[in-house]
Scaffold this active site. Sequence first.
Site, short mmCIF file in Angstrom:
data_model
loop_
_atom_site.label_atom_id
_atom_site.label_comp_id
_atom_site.label_asym_id
_atom_site.label_seq_id
_atom_site.Cartn_x
_atom_site.Cartn_y
_atom_site.Cartn_z
N GLY B 28 0.84 -1.18 0.00
CA GLY B 28 0.00 0.00 0.00
C GLY B 28 0.89 1.23 0.00
O GLY B 28 2.09 1.14 0.22
N TYR B 29 0.26 2.39 -0.21
CA TYR B 29 1.01 3.63 -0.32
C TYR B 29 0.60 4.62 0.77
O TYR B 29 -0.58 4.89 0.96
CB TYR B 29 0.82 4.24 -1.71
CG TYR B 29 1.56 3.43 -2.75
CD1 TYR B 29 2.87 3.73 -3.07
CD2 TYR B 29 0.97 2.31 -3.33
CE1 TYR B 29 3.57 2.95 -3.98
CE2 TYR B 29 1.67 1.52 -4.23
CZ TYR B 29 2.97 1.86 -4.55
OH TYR B 29 3.68 1.08 -5.41
N LEU B 30 1.62 5.14 1.46
CA LEU B 30 1.40 6.27 2.37
C LEU B 30 1.44 7.55 1.54
O LEU B 30 0.85 8.55 1.90
CB LEU B 30 2.48 6.30 3.46
CG LEU B 30 2.41 5.12 4.44
CD1 LEU B 30 3.69 5.01 5.25
CD2 LEU B 30 1.20 5.26 5.35
N GLU B 81 -3.32 4.38 1.72
CA GLU B 81 -4.44 4.72 0.83
C GLU B 81 -5.11 3.44 0.33
O GLU B 81 -4.48 2.41 0.22
CB GLU B 81 -3.93 5.53 -0.37
CG GLU B 81 -3.43 6.90 0.01
CD GLU B 81 -3.21 7.79 -1.22
OE1 GLU B 81 -4.03 7.72 -2.15
OE2 GLU B 81 -2.22 8.52 -1.24
#
Lengths: 157, 157
Positions: B28-30, B81
């Site tokens: 996942g992406y911060l 996200e």
Amino acid sequence: MGVEIERKFLPAGDGWRTQGEPILLRQGYLCADPARTVRVRIEGGEGRLTIKGKNTGATRGEWEYPIPLPEAQELLDRLCERPLVEKYRRRIPYAGFTWEVDEFLGENAGLVVAEIELPSEDAVFDKPDWIGEEVTGDKRYYNSSLIRFPYSQWTNP
Amino acid sequence: MGVEIERKFLPAGDGWRTQGEPILLRQGYLCADPARTVRVRIEGGEGRLTIKGKNTGATRGEWEYPIPLPEAQELLDRLCERPLVEKYRRRIPYAGFTWEVDEFLGENAGLVVAEIELPSEDAVFDKPDWIGEEVTGDKRYYNSSLIRFPYSQWTNP
């Protein structure tokens, strides 16, 4: 995950100035979204990457990782959003707690914020007489906000 | 800083399917901003935080830090996200290089991308016969883009 419970105040007067030893903090944001901030900080020759979640009252989830100093430097110089945040931090012990008083530089010069980290949201603490108005939860004072809306641009601070 | 030099291809046919052992990657992406992505990944019981800079041709700066698995899990579950990206990765050695073939799941099901990491931008390499069109630099195929515009929503893939 650590949990950060923190309350934030403006100073009343200059009583803090003669206490604690000012240490320069240089920090920047890879992500300044309040839902998930990613901060790079250099303090006293040490680099750190800190991820924080959304505020709920005075509480935030926090994940912190030490990183090599040259890499912290690279991330600040090459990748972090502009401007960086620079401030002198003084750590001032008072009545069993430690106050962190941040005196901002650069585009945030003139701004001083005092923070106290607490073991619980309802912890009772005494305030030194140089502590003024509370600004916990006021988004303008988030360090991640200060790169978008630096203090020098506030019309009604 | 490490430097990642990577070229990306679509597969031609299914020849890759019977090679390598599929390993599940959950990430996942911060921060999904192409100028500074911050990725959390779990692969084979290990957590990792990876920061990447902007692409210049096939090259990107890369900083990588191992993090404890339970913290990677927390960051994926609470902070990253949505949607997360899940894919099976097969590592397939061929002619002195290793191809990574990613078979996406969930909202990106149907997408397969093959990557090769190179020692320099002009490195010469042979392609297996199941390698098709090159898509290096096509932003739609960035993993950080696939959370905003998953493959299932492409009208003209």
